[in-house]
Design an enzyme around this catalytic site. Sequence first.
Site, PDB file in Angstrom:
ATOM      1  N   ASP A   1       0.841  -1.197   0.000  1.00 16.30           N
ATOM      2  CA  ASP A   1       0.000   0.000   0.000  1.00 16.30           C
ATOM      3  C   ASP A   1       0.881   1.254   0.000  1.00 16.30           C
ATOM      4  O   ASP A   1       1.826   1.357   0.791  1.00 16.30           O
ATOM      5  CB  ASP A   1      -0.896  -0.030   1.250  1.00 16.30           C
ATOM      6  N   HIS A   2       0.572   2.191  -0.868  1.00 16.40           N
ATOM      7  CA  HIS A   2       1.324   3.453  -0.981  1.00 16.40           C
ATOM      8  C   HIS A   2       2.830   3.210  -1.107  1.00 16.40           C
ATOM      9  O   HIS A   2       3.630   3.826  -0.372  1.00 16.40           O
ATOM     10  CB  HIS A   2       1.042   4.383   0.211  1.00 16.40           C
TER      11      HIS A   2
ATOM     12  N   HIS B   1      -7.304  10.287   4.271  1.00 17.83           N
ATOM     13  CA  HIS B   1      -6.832   9.286   5.233  1.00 17.83           C
ATOM     14  C   HIS B   1      -7.013   9.752   6.676  1.00 17.83           C
ATOM     15  O   HIS B   1      -6.741  10.910   6.977  1.00 17.83           O
ATOM     16  CB  HIS B   1      -5.345   8.995   5.009  1.00 17.83           C
ATOM     17  N   GLY B   2      -7.448   8.842   7.538  1.00 20.59           N
ATOM     18  CA  GLY B   2      -7.546   9.151   8.961  1.00 20.59           C
ATOM     19  C   GLY B   2      -8.944   9.547   9.387  1.00 20.59           C
ATOM     20  O   GLY B   2      -9.917   9.296   8.675  1.00 20.59           O
TER      21      GLY B   2
ATOM     22  N   HIS C   1      -9.425   5.170  -1.404  1.00 22.12           N
ATOM     23  CA  HIS C   1      -8.637   5.194  -0.169  1.00 22.12           C
ATOM     24  C   HIS C   1      -9.412   5.971   0.893  1.00 22.12           C
ATOM     25  O   HIS C   1     -10.398   6.637   0.591  1.00 22.12           O
ATOM     26  CB  HIS C   1      -7.281   5.861  -0.428  1.00 22.12           C
ATOM     27  N   GLY C   2      -8.921   5.894   2.127  1.00 18.28           N
ATOM     28  CA  GLY C   2      -9.567   6.663   3.202  1.00 18.28           C
ATOM     29  C   GLY C   2     -10.951   6.156   3.533  1.00 18.28           C
ATOM     30  O   GLY C   2     -11.874   6.934   3.751  1.00 18.28           O
TER      31      GLY C   2
HETATM   32  P1  13P Z   1      -8.054   5.132   6.381  1.00 13.40           P
HETATM   33  O1  13P Z   1      -6.943   4.994   7.358  1.00 13.40           O
HETATM   34  O2  13P Z   1      -8.648   6.495   6.371  1.00 13.40           O
HETATM   35  O3  13P Z   1      -9.085   4.048   6.518  1.00 13.40           O
HETATM   36  O4  13P Z   1      -7.412   4.960   4.908  1.00 13.40           O
HETATM   37  C1  13P Z   1      -6.885   3.722   4.547  1.00 13.40           C
HETATM   38  C2  13P Z   1      -6.083   3.820   3.309  1.00 13.40           C
HETATM   39  O5  13P Z   1      -6.419   4.495   2.369  1.00 13.40           O
HETATM   40  C3  13P Z   1      -4.865   3.020   3.248  1.00 13.40           C
HETATM   41  O6  13P Z   1      -4.163   3.252   2.084  1.00 13.40           O
HETATM   42 ZN    ZN Z   2      -4.443   5.156   1.191  1.00 15.26          ZN
END
Ligand code: 13P
Ligand code: ZN
Length: 278
Positions: free
Chosen positions: A81-82, A177-178, A205-206
């Site tokens: 991821d990322h 995110h978060g 994402h997010g």
């Molecule tokens: P969240 O932490 O907001 O759920 O996002 C997860 C994410 O996009 C991981 O790449």
């Molecule tokens: Zn992400």
Amino acid sequence: MLVGLREILDIAEKESVCIPAFNVYNLETVKGVMRAAEKMRSPVILQIYSRLVTNGAAEGLSELICGFADRSNLPVCFHLDHGAGEKEVVRSLRYGMTGIMIDASTLPLEENIVATRGIVRLCDHVGVAVEGELGHIGKAADGDESVTHEYTRPEEAARFVSETGVAALAVMVGTAHGKYKKLPVLDIDRIARIKKATAIPLVLHGGSGVPDDQIRSAVAAGIRKMNFSTDLCCAFLDACRLRDKSIVGIDLFMEEPIRAVEKFALEKIDVLGSGGIL
Ligand code: 13P
Ligand code: ZN
């Protein structure tokens, strides 16, 4: 069984559902997610942040994840991821990951294309498909998810996909995110337009904190992979905080946190519609 990113997203396209992608960190989070996937008979993506590759955690964790995937008869994809760059990607391939994300989304379009295309070519040598990101998905703490001029543009997305060869595209359509400061409002129409322009699986994402009705609309518009990390961490950590501190056996102490992760994953699989499709 361990399957590739392209294979698992093909299932999602065929069934018009979305595969959950959970960020995992340790044995307990892997266990919780896999229990939920088994219960729901859902394909699942277990992913780890690039920093776990850098800090060495991925080495042992990879063996654990591949072991769980091998013992399951569900399609399980193990995804980076990322991904920060070539070094992290090469290490991830060595650790057995079957999906790779390269995140060059903070770069201008041309440079994002060049960087992403390079990783697609590299991964192609070992038949691993790549997720790219266009339109930067920031942090909810920065409160910039409503700045619409940074959203992914359908015509640029079409160019990005054809010039890079990515198998999946992460798009900026209003998530971050978060923990959100206020409820996100997703641009569902934009998802549908990007989907039409690119014709590939789109990634959101997010996922933490996005209301269920918006998740369902996003899936109907073409989202095929959705990422959840923050709320899974909170479920796990809150359960640890509430635990009876006199429990000495770590395995016993961890029973509740594993169950909390499982419960969270069950709820998300239910909303995404990926259960019972196999
Ligand atoms: P969240 O932490 O907001 O759920 O996002 C997860 C994410 O996009 C991981 O790449
Ligand atoms: Zn992400």
